[in-house]
Write a protein that holds these residues in place. Structure first.
Motif, mmCIF file in Angstrom:
data_model
loop_
_atom_site.group_PDB
_atom_site.id
_atom_site.type_symbol
_atom_site.label_atom_id
_atom_site.label_comp_id
_atom_site.label_asym_id
_atom_site.label_seq_id
_atom_site.Cartn_x
_atom_site.Cartn_y
_atom_site.Cartn_z
ATOM 1 N N GLY A 148 1.217 -1.111 0.003
ATOM 2 C CA GLY A 148 -0.015 -0.172 -0.047
ATOM 3 C C GLY A 148 0.743 1.565 0.337
ATOM 4 N N TRP A 149 1.853 1.294 0.473
ATOM 5 C CA TRP A 149 2.978 2.112 0.026
ATOM 6 C C TRP A 149 3.484 2.810 -1.358
ATOM 7 C CZ3 TRP A 149 3.897 4.749 4.302
ATOM 8 C CH2 TRP A 149 3.361 4.257 5.456
ATOM 9 N N ASP A 150 3.003 4.256 -1.169
ATOM 10 C CA ASP A 150 2.951 5.075 -2.903
ATOM 11 C C ASP A 150 4.439 6.246 -2.416
ATOM 12 O OD1 ASP A 150 1.458 3.237 -3.593
ATOM 13 O OD2 ASP A 150 -0.569 5.317 -3.123
ATOM 14 N N ILE A 151 5.212 6.456 -3.892
ATOM 15 C CA ILE A 151 6.021 7.584 -3.386
ATOM 16 C C ILE A 151 6.245 7.494 -4.816
ATOM 17 C CG2 ILE A 151 7.749 5.503 -2.023
ATOM 18 C CD1 ILE A 151 9.242 5.627 -4.967
ATOM 19 N N GLY A 152 5.938 9.228 -5.033
ATOM 20 C CA GLY A 152 5.904 9.855 -6.249
ATOM 21 C C GLY A 152 6.549 11.534 -6.005
ATOM 22 N N VAL A 153 5.608 12.418 -6.222
ATOM 23 C CA VAL A 153 6.114 13.436 -7.169
ATOM 24 C C VAL A 153 4.969 14.669 -7.164
ATOM 25 C CG1 VAL A 153 8.447 13.457 -7.629
ATOM 26 C CG2 VAL A 153 6.723 13.654 -9.796
ATOM 27 N N SER A 154 4.062 15.502 -7.330
ATOM 28 C CA SER A 154 3.568 16.736 -7.510
ATOM 29 C C SER A 154 4.223 18.256 -8.088
ATOM 30 C CB SER A 154 2.766 16.577 -5.930
ATOM 31 O OG SER A 154 2.816 17.664 -5.388
ATOM 32 N N LEU A 155 2.843 18.463 -8.555
ATOM 33 C CA LEU A 155 3.088 20.407 -9.446
ATOM 34 C C LEU A 155 2.538 20.411 -8.781
ATOM 35 C CD1 LEU A 155 4.937 21.652 -10.610
ATOM 36 C CD2 LEU A 155 3.288 21.196 -13.131
ATOM 37 N N LYS A 156 2.306 21.642 -7.962
ATOM 38 C CA LYS A 156 1.400 22.656 -7.692
ATOM 39 C C LYS A 156 1.436 23.961 -8.260
ATOM 40 C CE LYS A 156 -0.218 25.420 -3.643
ATOM 41 N NZ LYS A 156 -0.320 26.275 -2.470
ATOM 42 N N ALA A 157 0.367 24.512 -9.418
ATOM 43 C CA ALA A 157 0.550 25.380 -9.485
ATOM 44 C C ALA A 157 -1.335 26.616 -9.859
ATOM 45 C CB ALA A 157 -0.151 24.892 -11.581
ATOM 46 N N HIS A 158 -0.567 27.740 -10.022
ATOM 47 C CA HIS A 158 -1.442 27.914 -10.753
ATOM 48 C C HIS A 158 -2.013 29.321 -11.604
ATOM 49 C CE1 HIS A 158 -0.116 29.104 -5.332
ATOM 50 N NE2 HIS A 158 -1.527 29.241 -5.927
ATOM 51 N N GLY A 159 -3.425 28.481 -11.919
ATOM 52 C CA GLY A 159 -3.424 28.526 -13.988
ATOM 53 C C GLY A 159 -1.696 28.294 -14.236
ATOM 54 N N GLN A 160 -1.020 28.967 -14.812
ATOM 55 C CA GLN A 160 -0.209 28.433 -16.149
ATOM 56 C C GLN A 160 1.011 28.303 -15.712
ATOM 57 O OE1 GLN A 160 -0.685 30.301 -19.775
ATOM 58 N NE2 GLN A 160 -2.277 29.466 -20.455
ATOM 59 N N THR A 161 0.625 29.069 -14.399
ATOM 60 C CA THR A 161 2.637 29.380 -13.322
ATOM 61 C C THR A 161 2.512 27.984 -12.219
ATOM 62 O OG1 THR A 161 1.556 31.625 -13.527
ATOM 63 C CG2 THR A 161 3.733 31.238 -12.010
ATOM 64 N N ALA A 162 3.480 27.770 -12.750
ATOM 65 C CA ALA A 162 3.821 26.775 -11.510
ATOM 66 C C ALA A 162 4.416 27.735 -9.781
ATOM 67 C CB ALA A 162 4.878 26.127 -11.845
ATOM 68 N N SER A 163 4.258 26.759 -8.894
ATOM 69 C CA SER A 163 4.656 27.842 -7.248
ATOM 70 C C SER A 163 5.691 26.552 -6.957
ATOM 71 C CB SER A 163 3.132 26.899 -7.097
ATOM 72 O OG SER A 163 3.317 27.701 -5.212
ATOM 73 N N ASN A 164 5.737 25.208 -7.091
ATOM 74 C CA ASN A 164 5.927 24.370 -6.285
ATOM 75 C C ASN A 164 5.932 22.266 -6.642
ATOM 76 O OD1 ASN A 164 4.186 25.003 -3.960
ATOM 77 N ND2 ASN A 164 5.184 22.938 -4.015
ATOM 78 N N LEU A 165 7.319 21.946 -6.876
ATOM 79 C CA LEU A 165 7.643 20.795 -7.130
ATOM 80 C C LEU A 165 8.056 19.735 -5.609
ATOM 81 C CD1 LEU A 165 7.165 18.686 -9.540
ATOM 82 C CD2 LEU A 165 10.079 18.466 -9.114
ATOM 83 N N ASP A 166 6.894 18.486 -5.688
ATOM 84 C CA ASP A 166 7.348 18.886 -4.342
ATOM 85 C C ASP A 166 7.455 16.727 -4.516
ATOM 86 O OD1 ASP A 166 4.778 17.249 -3.940
ATOM 87 O OD2 ASP A 166 4.620 18.402 -2.712
#
Length: 271
Positions: free
Chosen positions: A244-262
């Motif tokens: 059940g354990w997962d790893i990965g990445v995510s991208l947060k964005a406001h419209g077309q502007t990226a905020s951060n990658l975690d």
């Protein structure tokens, strides 16, 4: 694995990009000659023209030579012989440094692809008997961590998030989800009160990968934090490990502007 070259059509401001990425491509539907696939992946990209306050102030899209690439590409394929086939795809790409350096508007852009492919080693597709649906509902917890520039020189501070969601599997490929996220972003003035945001999401569920697209609403947030925005998107790519354990990445964005990658660690509970 993919190696690619991209010319943005503006040598002086945007320049060119060279990328190396990995992807997975489940087959959504297949007949004798036709197939519908969904490719998605991520990788690194080198940009030879980036922002500079004196030499290249017009480039507000890229500020780091090394940045991240995320893409999704549905593709229709036709195989006219045992060895040869053709492919029509629609690609949606995102390039940014994930908020590691400013300015970082990032760039979202579509592409239309047409190509031929040749199979060096062709194997027969296995025949499967349709099975009844397995787990229809599952819920999970997920945490994310990254660092962001504070706007005070090169100083960086933690950004930590915790999310929970319930997912309804509509079929073996697609699912709908609802959940909420709490985020402690210490790069935004050292606030200790979390951002809270409920969200709705769609998820692709092919095998051990899950690709989710979330739309979240800022329910609460400290004064002065992301005050120009009411909503944000989060794109999450997770890989199932064991138990059940997962790893990965995510991208947060406001419209077309990226905020951060975690980077993300999660656990899924079946029902």
């Amino acid at each position: 694995m993919h190696l690619s070259y991209l010319d943005f059509g503006d040598d002086n401001v945007l320049g060119q990009a060279y990328s190396f990425s990995g992807s997975f491509e489940p087959v959504l539907w297949r007949s004798k000659r036709w197939s519908l696939n969904l490719s998605s992946g991520l990788g690194m990209v080198y940009l030879n023209r980036i922002h500079h306050p004196d030499n290249n102030p017009l480039n507000q899209f890229f500020s780091s030579h090394l940045s991240f690439l995320l893409f999704i590409a549905p593709a229709l394929e036709y195989q006219w012989s045992d060895d040869w086939g053709m492919r029509l795809s629609v690609n949606y790409n995102h390039i940014s440094n994930g908020g590691q350096k400013q300015p970082n508007r990032g760039m979202n852009f579509p592409q239309l692809g047409l190509g031929l492919h040749y199979f060096l080693n062709q194997e027969d597709w296995p025949e499967y008997v349709a099975q009844e649906k397995g787990v229809n509902w599952f819920w999970g917890l997920e945490s994310g961590v990254t660092t962001r520039k504070t706007g005070n020189g090169d100083r960086r501070e933690l950004s930590i998030s915790l999310a929970g969601q319930v997912t309804k599997a509509l079929n073996p490929i697609n699912g709908l989800a609802a959940g909420a996220e709490m985020e402690w972003d210490y790069s935004e003035g050292g606030h200790h009160h979390p951002i809270t945001a409920p969200f709705l999401a769609h998820s692709f569920l092919p095998g051990r990968f899950v690709f989710s697209q979330r739309m979240a609403w800022y329910l609460t947030r400290p004064d002065g934090v992301f005050e120009k925005h009411h909503f944000y998107q989060r794109y999450v790519l997770m890989f199932s490990l064991i138990y059940g354990w997962d790893i990965g990445v995510s991208l947060k964005a406001h419209g077309q502007t990226a905020s951060n990658l975690d980077f993300r660690l999660g656990y899924r509970f079946s029902q």
